[in-house]
Scaffold this motif. Structure first.
Motif, short mmCIF file in Angstrom:
data_model
loop_
_atom_site.label_atom_id
_atom_site.label_comp_id
_atom_site.label_asym_id
_atom_site.label_seq_id
_atom_site.Cartn_x
_atom_site.Cartn_y
_atom_site.Cartn_z
N ALA A 11 22.72 23.51 -46.78
CA ALA A 11 23.90 22.72 -47.18
C ALA A 11 25.20 23.43 -46.84
O ALA A 11 26.16 23.39 -47.59
CB ALA A 11 23.85 22.42 -48.68
N HIS A 108 30.61 18.21 -48.44
CA HIS A 108 29.79 17.81 -49.59
C HIS A 108 30.38 16.57 -50.26
O HIS A 108 29.64 15.65 -50.63
CB HIS A 108 29.70 18.97 -50.59
N TYR A 117 21.25 15.69 -52.98
CA TYR A 117 21.33 17.14 -52.86
C TYR A 117 20.45 17.79 -53.92
O TYR A 117 20.52 17.43 -55.10
CB TYR A 117 22.77 17.62 -53.01
#
Length: 362
Positions: A11, A108, A117
């Motif tokens: 991520a 994000h 996530y």
């Protein structure tokens, strides 16, 4: 109609960027990240060329520009700190440079509502079969996905499980180093200082006069083995490399031991004969890292994510065709960037070694 399910490991930049494009194209995307939360550390990252177009397509270029560091340039100095010449800001900051945590925060935010996530977990096993990939996790429940994509960096778990030991893929560029921050006692204001010698380099910069001084001490190494050692051994290696150095070295070595954001790493590239295996593929540093010395890591991650998503869209979901097209299109760009990374490493005393000749890394 059932959506194609995709698991992305990582991520940082490549993972969320790919998640954005895949969701836009109708995929059901999950991103897994071994860190307990979104990472808020890292040096500034820069963008060059087509990467700016990718940010524009994502609708975030204007917002990213508001975080521009506006670096003024870097002064090249000799062993005593006397100025040799001025290097333009583009040498280190590209066409646009922003703090990495700002970029990851934006990526994000624009995906969090549409992408699942999962933090504080990691993949432990991957089993491919005719209809998908069964994924075991360190903490979570075993699940099946149609596709799995590794966007999890140089020491990618997806690559390790699918393509074999790290040592088979990593090419050490003969350079390791430490990074940390300390009070800006030099008063650098959106500027940097660089002191290279045949086997070491000191790079100092600050984003403004009130910000901390960011320190990078790099030195020639035969392998990235120090990456797996503890901090005490790493500090000892840095001290040995810079023993007898004048200018700011003694003060910086003192500051290193006091730093609470100490980071040690080696300049490595990832070289693979192929980037995919069945339903699993790699993007960004996991598949083709060009090394920090290339100055292309973030741009390459964004362009790689964009190219992979577009290849899947153009192949109408036929992943075999898409993965082949993705690699065929991107590999020449990666090869060029990796050549830049190798060339830049030699400026700091580094020297590339053959694949598989870099010591224990797995």
């Amino acid at each position: 109609m059932t959506k194609t399910t995709v698991l992305i490991s990582g991520a940082s930049v490549a993972g969320p960027a790919l998640a954005y494009f895949l969701h836009r194209d109708g995929y059901d995307v999950t991103v897994i990240e071994r860190a307990p939360h979104l990472r808020d550390s890292g040096y500034a990252v820069d963008f060059r060329g087509q990467a700016l177009g990718v940010l524009e397509e994502m609708g975030i270029l204007a917002e990213v520009r508001t975080h521009d560091t506006k670096m003024r340039g870097t002064t090249l100095v000799d062993e005593n700190g006397a100025e040799i010449k001025q290097l333009p800001s583009e040498a280190f900051a590209g066409e646009l440079e922003v703090p990495k945590q700002e970029l990851t925060r934006i990526l994000h935010r624009i995906t969090a509502d549409n992408v699942a996530y999962v933090f504080d977990d990691s993949i432990s096993a991957l089993t491919q079969h005719e209809s998908g990939v069964t994924v075991d996790f360190e903490r979570g429940t075993t699940r099946d996905f149609d596709l799995v994509i590794g966007a999890d960096g140089v020491y990618s778990k997806v690559r390790l499980l699918t393509f074999g030991p790290h040592a088979d893929a990593l090419r050490h560029l003969g350079l390791s180093g430490v990074g940390f921050s300390t009070p800006n006692y030099l008063g650098l204001d959106r500027s940097g200082l660089l002191q290279p010698t045949p086997n070491t380099a000191i790079y100092l910069f600050s984003l403004d006069a009130a910000a901390p001084l960011t320190v990078s001490l790099s030195f020639a190494t035969a392998s990235p083995a120090l990456d797996r050692r503890d901090r005490q051994e790493q500090e000892q290696a840095v001290r040995a490399a810079f023993a007898g150095h004048a200018w700011e070295a003694p003060r910086l070595l003192e500051a290193m031991s006091e730093a609470d954001d100490f980071y040690f790493g080696s300049s490595c590239q990832v070289h693979l004969d192929r980037w995919s295996h069945g339903r699993i593929t790699l993007v960004g540093d996991a598949g083709y890292c060009a090394a920090p010395t290339s100055g292309m890591g973030t741009s390459q991650a964004l362009i790689g994510a964009w190219t992979l998503a577009r290849s899947l869209a153009e192949a109408d979901g036929d992943f075999t065709t898409a993965f082949a097209a993705y690699e065929a299109e991107l590999r020449p760009y990666v090869t060029e960037n990796q050549a830049k990374g190798q060339q830049a490493a030699t400026m700091f005393g580094g020297q590339a070694t053959p694949v598989g000749s870099q010591g224990t890394t797995s």
